[in-house]
Design an enzyme around this catalytic site. Sequence first.
Site, PDB file in Angstrom:
ATOM      1  N   HIS A   5       4.416 -10.011   2.855  1.00 28.54           N
ATOM      2  CA  HIS A   5       3.580 -10.988   3.568  1.00 28.54           C
ATOM      3  C   HIS A   5       2.733 -11.846   2.645  1.00 28.54           C
ATOM      4  CE1 HIS A   5      -0.517  -9.020   3.666  1.00 28.54           C
ATOM      5  NE2 HIS A   5       0.195  -7.938   3.431  1.00 28.54           N
ATOM      6  N   THR A  30      15.164   4.978   9.278  1.00 32.30           N
ATOM      7  CA  THR A  30      16.245   4.000   9.446  1.00 32.30           C
ATOM      8  C   THR A  30      15.857   2.661   8.824  1.00 32.30           C
ATOM      9  OG1 THR A  30      16.921   5.099  11.465  1.00 32.30           O
ATOM     10  CG2 THR A  30      17.669   2.818  11.180  1.00 32.30           C
ATOM     11  N   GLN A  52       0.086  -9.959  -6.202  1.00 35.71           N
ATOM     12  CA  GLN A  52      -0.434 -11.333  -6.205  1.00 35.71           C
ATOM     13  C   GLN A  52       0.248 -12.208  -7.252  1.00 35.71           C
ATOM     14  OE1 GLN A  52      -2.353 -12.569  -3.916  1.00 35.71           O
ATOM     15  NE2 GLN A  52      -3.244 -10.764  -2.951  1.00 35.71           N
ATOM     16  N   SER A  74       4.636  -7.101  -2.037  1.00 37.34           N
ATOM     17  CA  SER A  74       4.416  -7.168  -0.594  1.00 37.34           C
ATOM     18  C   SER A  74       5.038  -8.438  -0.017  1.00 37.34           C
ATOM     19  CB  SER A  74       2.905  -7.164  -0.333  1.00 37.34           C
ATOM     20  OG  SER A  74       2.659  -7.278   1.037  1.00 37.34           O
ATOM     21  N   ASN A 109      -6.506  -9.719  -7.025  1.00 40.11           N
ATOM     22  CA  ASN A 109      -6.470 -10.429  -5.738  1.00 40.11           C
ATOM     23  C   ASN A 109      -7.778 -11.147  -5.410  1.00 40.11           C
ATOM     24  OD1 ASN A 109      -6.992  -7.473  -5.576  1.00 40.11           O
ATOM     25  ND2 ASN A 109      -7.719  -7.998  -3.540  1.00 40.11           N
ATOM     26  N   THR A 137       0.844  -1.205   0.000  1.00 41.16           N
ATOM     27  CA  THR A 137       0.000   0.000   0.000  1.00 41.16           C
ATOM     28  C   THR A 137       0.878   1.253   0.000  1.00 41.16           C
ATOM     29  OG1 THR A 137      -1.740  -1.200   1.151  1.00 41.16           O
ATOM     30  CG2 THR A 137      -1.835   1.197   1.265  1.00 41.16           C
ATOM     31  N   CYS A 152      -8.913  -6.547   3.283  1.00 41.75           N
ATOM     32  CA  CYS A 152      -8.999  -5.178   3.791  1.00 41.75           C
ATOM     33  C   CYS A 152     -10.411  -4.620   3.681  1.00 41.75           C
ATOM     34  CB  CYS A 152      -7.992  -4.276   3.104  1.00 41.75           C
ATOM     35  SG  CYS A 152      -8.078  -4.386   1.354  1.00 41.75           S
TER      36      CYS A 152
HETATM   37  N1  PLP Z   1      -2.365  -5.000  -4.064  1.00 41.55           N
HETATM   38  C1  PLP Z   1      -2.933  -6.199  -4.074  1.00 41.55           C
HETATM   39  C2  PLP Z   1      -3.325  -6.817  -5.382  1.00 41.55           C
HETATM   40  C3  PLP Z   1      -3.177  -6.883  -2.866  1.00 41.55           C
HETATM   41  O1  PLP Z   1      -3.754  -8.090  -2.882  1.00 41.55           O
HETATM   42  C4  PLP Z   1      -2.793  -6.257  -1.655  1.00 41.55           C
HETATM   43  C5  PLP Z   1      -3.087  -6.903  -0.359  1.00 41.55           C
HETATM   44  O2  PLP Z   1      -4.137  -7.502  -0.192  1.00 41.55           O
HETATM   45  C6  PLP Z   1      -2.183  -5.002  -1.706  1.00 41.55           C
HETATM   46  C7  PLP Z   1      -1.990  -4.398  -2.915  1.00 41.55           C
HETATM   47  C8  PLP Z   1      -1.751  -4.298  -0.446  1.00 41.55           C
HETATM   48  O3  PLP Z   1      -0.701  -5.009   0.146  1.00 41.55           O
HETATM   49  P1  PLP Z   1      -0.185  -4.664   1.614  1.00 41.55           P
HETATM   50  O4  PLP Z   1      -1.010  -5.449   2.559  1.00 41.55           O
HETATM   51  O5  PLP Z   1       1.250  -5.107   1.606  1.00 41.55           O
HETATM   52  O6  PLP Z   1      -0.314  -3.205   1.791  1.00 41.55           O
END
Ligand code: PLP
Length: 380
Positions: free
Chosen positions: A203, A239, A181, A201, A151, A71, A324
């Site tokens: 995670h 940092t 993704q 990302s 996603n 994000t 989200c």
């Molecule tokens: N873009 C896509 C396609 C995602 O699936 C996600 C997370 O669900 C994001 C952006 C945002 O990722 P982050 O959780 O690292 O901000």
Amino acid sequence: MIYFDNSATTFPTERVRAACSAAMTDELSGNPGSLHKLGVAADSAYNECLNNTAKLLGAKPQEIVFTSCATESANTAIRGFMSRNKRAGNTVVSTRTEHKATLECLANLEKNGYNVVYLPVGSDGKPDLGALEDTLAAGDCALMCFTLVNNETGSILPNEEILKIKNRVSPSTFFYLDAVQALGKIRIDLHKLGCDMCSFSGHKIHGIKGVGVLYVREGVRIDPFILGGGQQRGMRSGTQSLVLARSFETALEEASEGVEDAYDIVASINAYLRKELAARKAIILSPDDALPYVLNVSFDGFESETMLHCLEIYDIFVSTVSACSSKAKKVSYVLLESGVPQKIAANAVRISFSRYNTMAEAEEFIRCVDEIYDKFAVRK
Ligand code: PLP
């Protein structure tokens, strides 16, 4: 437990956990900006992460910025680009099926007087390329923003066709790509992908939460989002965290091994579930040519959230809409924009896989779905 919610997040692997803890010794916990030997050691380990991450992504180290999440990467890229390149044009082209990380940046641009053109998407989730060509041909288009793999549905962007159109009609338009993704699921080589900016990302690839990557092609100028001490070439002050950078690098290294074998395993799980669920009158909402890591399905007679909680009883984890947005209890805007009727979208569940899922889990999933129908379905 059967974890089929890997598009929301993934669990760190043993290798990632070990690499993080090895990066947390006193000897490596200095500030990479410090001049003494603890700083030099941290800086050198950090640069090792940066160089390796860049290499694995097909980029140069000076094109990579570690951020806190995708994000942040999206915000820096989209808003930073438009802020820095005021003479590039007043129009941005995208779709309404992007992740909120992009959509909210676009809404912010609109609030600040920019013109955002949202292309229609088809039932396959792909943007209307004729409309793209028309928008680009009108001139004034500074930036296009698209997602490589959606996603919620796994729909894949026709990236090469988009690039061909852009290069033919409006070569001066820049290209931001959300590849969150796609990473670890298909091979990513940034210089071949042809985008100017790209976000990832940690995670989502079995790294830990709190780290993302922003790629900015050499020569592309953007305004930084976070100002301060000028770390990361002034692109993102604060940092640097060796632990977070190491977690991303290690997760990426691991995800880059055996991409094709992992894809084949996930594709066979996906094909099995598509067949078995369709036989149970579920409607498959992911396009036929979607990335197999995401399977969006509408269950007859169960609202999304009800099915999610029924599966939870069996220790099976899935999503309704993207993580989200799910707390807002909304029907997926991605499905609605792709033309899925409200009633079908209201029963949609996203099942999403990682390379560590197995066919045995898929079989158990089907067994549990049958039991849920036997126990909880309201007979008509
Ligand atoms: N873009 C896509 C396609 C995602 O699936 C996600 C997370 O669900 C994001 C952006 C945002 O990722 P982050 O959780 O690292 O901000």
